[in-house]
Scaffold this motif. Structure first.
Motif, mmCIF file in Angstrom:
data_model
loop_
_atom_site.group_PDB
_atom_site.id
_atom_site.type_symbol
_atom_site.label_atom_id
_atom_site.label_comp_id
_atom_site.label_asym_id
_atom_site.label_seq_id
_atom_site.Cartn_x
_atom_site.Cartn_y
_atom_site.Cartn_z
ATOM 1 N N LEU A 27 0.855 -1.187 0.000
ATOM 2 C CA LEU A 27 0.000 0.000 0.000
ATOM 3 C C LEU A 27 0.894 1.239 0.000
ATOM 4 C CD1 LEU A 27 -2.904 1.083 0.070
ATOM 5 C CD2 LEU A 27 -2.731 1.175 2.561
ATOM 6 N N GLY A 28 0.687 2.114 -0.991
ATOM 7 C CA GLY A 28 1.488 3.328 -1.073
ATOM 8 C C GLY A 28 1.087 4.360 -0.025
ATOM 9 N N ALA A 29 2.051 5.159 0.395
ATOM 10 C CA ALA A 29 1.801 6.266 1.322
ATOM 11 C C ALA A 29 1.806 7.565 0.528
ATOM 12 C CB ALA A 29 2.875 6.310 2.398
ATOM 13 N N GLU A 30 0.734 8.372 0.678
ATOM 14 C CA GLU A 30 0.611 9.634 -0.057
ATOM 15 C C GLU A 30 0.906 10.799 0.880
ATOM 16 O OE1 GLU A 30 -3.262 9.746 -1.793
ATOM 17 O OE2 GLU A 30 -2.871 8.064 -3.158
ATOM 18 N N VAL A 31 1.838 11.666 0.459
ATOM 19 C CA VAL A 31 2.270 12.785 1.291
ATOM 20 C C VAL A 31 2.088 14.084 0.501
ATOM 21 C CG1 VAL A 31 4.160 13.730 2.679
ATOM 22 C CG2 VAL A 31 3.976 11.246 2.354
ATOM 23 N N PHE A 78 4.585 7.256 -2.281
ATOM 24 C CA PHE A 78 5.776 6.413 -2.124
ATOM 25 C C PHE A 78 5.352 4.947 -2.160
ATOM 26 C CE2 PHE A 78 7.010 10.443 -0.181
ATOM 27 C CZ PHE A 78 8.263 10.658 -0.733
ATOM 28 N N ILE A 79 6.021 4.177 -3.005
ATOM 29 C CA ILE A 79 5.714 2.759 -3.156
ATOM 30 C C ILE A 79 6.200 1.993 -1.931
ATOM 31 C CG2 ILE A 79 5.953 0.737 -4.646
ATOM 32 C CD1 ILE A 79 4.584 3.231 -5.896
ATOM 33 N N GLY A 80 5.373 1.053 -1.456
ATOM 34 C CA GLY A 80 5.793 0.244 -0.304
ATOM 35 C C GLY A 80 4.617 -0.472 0.314
ATOM 36 N N GLY A 81 4.653 -0.605 1.626
ATOM 37 C CA GLY A 81 3.572 -1.292 2.322
ATOM 38 C C GLY A 81 3.929 -1.569 3.770
ATOM 39 N N PHE A 82 3.415 -2.693 4.309
ATOM 40 C CA PHE A 82 3.568 -3.021 5.731
ATOM 41 C C PHE A 82 3.958 -4.492 5.893
ATOM 42 C CE2 PHE A 82 0.031 -0.009 5.153
ATOM 43 C CZ PHE A 82 0.551 1.098 5.801
ATOM 44 N N HIS A 83 4.555 -4.767 7.025
ATOM 45 C CA HIS A 83 4.772 -6.155 7.452
ATOM 46 C C HIS A 83 4.086 -6.310 8.811
ATOM 47 C CE1 HIS A 83 6.651 -10.023 8.210
ATOM 48 N NE2 HIS A 83 6.924 -9.582 9.437
ATOM 49 N N VAL A 84 3.099 -7.196 8.864
ATOM 50 C CA VAL A 84 2.345 -7.425 10.100
ATOM 51 C C VAL A 84 2.072 -8.923 10.214
ATOM 52 C CG1 VAL A 84 0.257 -6.929 11.421
ATOM 53 C CG2 VAL A 84 1.254 -5.154 9.953
ATOM 54 N N THR A 85 2.432 -9.499 11.340
ATOM 55 C CA THR A 85 2.175 -10.925 11.556
ATOM 56 C C THR A 85 0.803 -11.113 12.191
ATOM 57 O OG1 THR A 85 3.246 -10.858 13.722
ATOM 58 C CG2 THR A 85 4.623 -11.415 11.839
ATOM 59 N N GLY A 86 -0.036 -11.903 11.551
ATOM 60 C CA GLY A 86 -1.363 -12.194 12.091
ATOM 61 C C GLY A 86 -2.325 -11.027 11.976
ATOM 62 N N ARG A 87 -3.510 -11.212 12.549
ATOM 63 C CA ARG A 87 -4.529 -10.158 12.606
ATOM 64 C C ARG A 87 -4.343 -9.396 13.916
ATOM 65 N NH1 ARG A 87 -9.398 -11.552 9.413
ATOM 66 N NH2 ARG A 87 -9.009 -13.485 8.259
ATOM 67 N N ARG A 88 -4.152 -8.109 13.823
ATOM 68 C CA ARG A 88 -3.896 -7.341 15.042
ATOM 69 C C ARG A 88 -4.057 -5.848 14.793
ATOM 70 N NH1 ARG A 88 -0.056 -9.281 17.480
ATOM 71 N NH2 ARG A 88 0.461 -11.087 16.182
ATOM 72 N N CYS A 89 -4.130 -5.096 15.897
ATOM 73 C CA CYS A 89 -4.126 -3.631 15.854
ATOM 74 C C CYS A 89 -2.716 -3.150 16.169
ATOM 75 C CB CYS A 89 -5.114 -3.065 16.869
ATOM 76 S SG CYS A 89 -6.845 -3.427 16.494
ATOM 77 N N VAL A 90 -2.238 -2.218 15.346
ATOM 78 C CA VAL A 90 -0.869 -1.707 15.488
ATOM 79 C C VAL A 90 -0.921 -0.184 15.620
ATOM 80 C CG1 VAL A 90 1.404 -1.526 14.423
ATOM 81 C CG2 VAL A 90 0.033 -3.612 14.099
ATOM 82 N N PRO A 91 -0.264 0.372 16.657
ATOM 83 C CA PRO A 91 -0.224 1.835 16.797
ATOM 84 C C PRO A 91 0.833 2.454 15.891
ATOM 85 C CG PRO A 91 0.845 0.805 18.681
ATOM 86 C CD PRO A 91 0.337 -0.305 17.826
ATOM 87 N N PHE A 92 0.450 3.551 15.206
ATOM 88 C CA PHE A 92 1.391 4.361 14.434
ATOM 89 C C PHE A 92 1.564 5.685 15.173
ATOM 90 C CE2 PHE A 92 0.594 2.648 9.830
ATOM 91 C CZ PHE A 92 1.016 1.387 10.244
ATOM 92 N N ASP A 93 2.810 6.083 15.430
ATOM 93 C CA ASP A 93 3.105 7.402 15.997
ATOM 94 C C ASP A 93 3.541 8.296 14.844
ATOM 95 O OD1 ASP A 93 2.489 6.602 18.586
ATOM 96 O OD2 ASP A 93 4.541 5.942 19.002
ATOM 97 N N ILE A 94 2.770 9.346 14.560
ATOM 98 C CA ILE A 94 2.985 10.177 13.369
ATOM 99 C C ILE A 94 3.274 11.612 13.800
ATOM 100 C CG2 ILE A 94 1.972 10.990 11.213
ATOM 101 C CD1 ILE A 94 0.173 8.498 11.273
ATOM 102 N N SER A 95 4.419 12.140 13.328
ATOM 103 C CA SER A 95 4.797 13.522 13.649
ATOM 104 C C SER A 95 5.153 14.256 12.365
ATOM 105 C CB SER A 95 5.971 13.556 14.627
ATOM 106 O OG SER A 95 7.114 12.977 14.046
ATOM 107 N N GLU A 96 4.984 15.594 12.410
ATOM 108 C CA GLU A 96 5.225 16.422 11.226
ATOM 109 C C GLU A 96 5.803 17.762 11.632
ATOM 110 O OE1 GLU A 96 2.568 18.194 7.478
ATOM 111 O OE2 GLU A 96 1.722 16.703 8.844
#
Length: 241
Positions: free
Chosen positions: A156-160, A206-224
């Motif tokens: 999944l690409g990230a759009e900035v 930006f082309i890319g994506g995620f690596h996540v093992t199993g089904r789960r909720c993952v926190p993202f800390d986002i700063s700008e």
């Protein structure tokens, strides 16, 4: 007294005169020759050093060659040496980058990106100048529609937004089970923290994506722009978080 014989007194006088005329010691026994003077023996010198015979040298070499390994030195003895510590190069590479050292993803020819005009939709996950199209819908989606659940890799690409610099990080407690797979120069290996530098003149995907093992909720800390990070919970096929 008979005529013609010397008288006793005359004989005695003549004997004395004869004795006086003879050299001293002429009538005495010769003295024994003097013993030669004793001379000191030369100082004793140390015997020459013993040298091993060729046969002994050969036997010693054979013993050394067939002897087993030397016994280990007793701790505390002068023969004890400290093994060098292992080099940093012998340590395995970390699977994730430290949040304190984000992976910088720039707008350049060495990085896979596309200049776009971004537009937001209801299912997008948006936090400030960054967004992931349709990521909110993943909470109830099947993992197989977005990647490979066997490996835990999803694209999944990230759009900035144009000119923005955004840092996305995953907390340490999730670093072993989740990562951000952005960065062509790193082979898209999972990183714990990524800093996106959008092109100055255009919104950037930006082309890319995620690596996540199993089904789960993952926190993202986002700063700008140096502001404190905001935490966003992302559901990866795990329903509501």
């Amino acid at each position: 007294m008979l005529p013609g014989r010397p008288r006793p007194l005359a004989l005695a006088t003549a004997s004395l005169a004869l004795a006086a005329a003879l050299p001293l010691g002429a009538c005495s026994s010769p003295a024994p020759p003097a013993s030669p003077a004793l001379t000191a023996s030369p100082a004793l010198t140390a015997p020459p050093a013993l040298t091993a015979s060729p046969a002994l040298a050969d036997a010693t070499a054979l013993a050394d060659a067939t002897a087993g390994p030397a016994a280990p030195a007793v701790p505390g003895s002068s023969a004890l040496s400290v093994s060098p510590a292992p080099s940093a190069s012998s340590s395995p590479p970390a699977a994730h980058a430290s949040p304190g050292a984000p992976r910088d993803i720039a707008c350049g020819t060495h990085e896979a990106h596309i200049k776009i005009t971004s537009s937001r939709a209801a299912g997008d996950l948006v936090a400030g100048s960054i967004g992931w199209p349709g990521l909110r819908t993943w909470a109830t989606a099947s993992p197989t529609t977005n990647g490979d659940p066997a490996t835990g890799d999803y694209k999944l690409g990230a759009e900035v937004k144009a000119g923005a610099i955004v840092t996305v990080s995953i907390p340490d407690s999730f670093a072993a089970i989740a990562g951000l797979k952005y960065g062509q120069g790193w082979g898209y290996s999972p990183a714990q923290s990524v800093r996106f530098h959008a092109c100055a003149d255009s919104d950037t995907a930006f082309i890319g994506g995620f690596h996540v093992t199993g089904r789960r909720c993952v926190p993202f800390d986002i700063s700008e722009n140096g502001r404190p990070p905001a935490r966003v919970m992302v559901s990866f096929f795990a329903g509501a978080c």
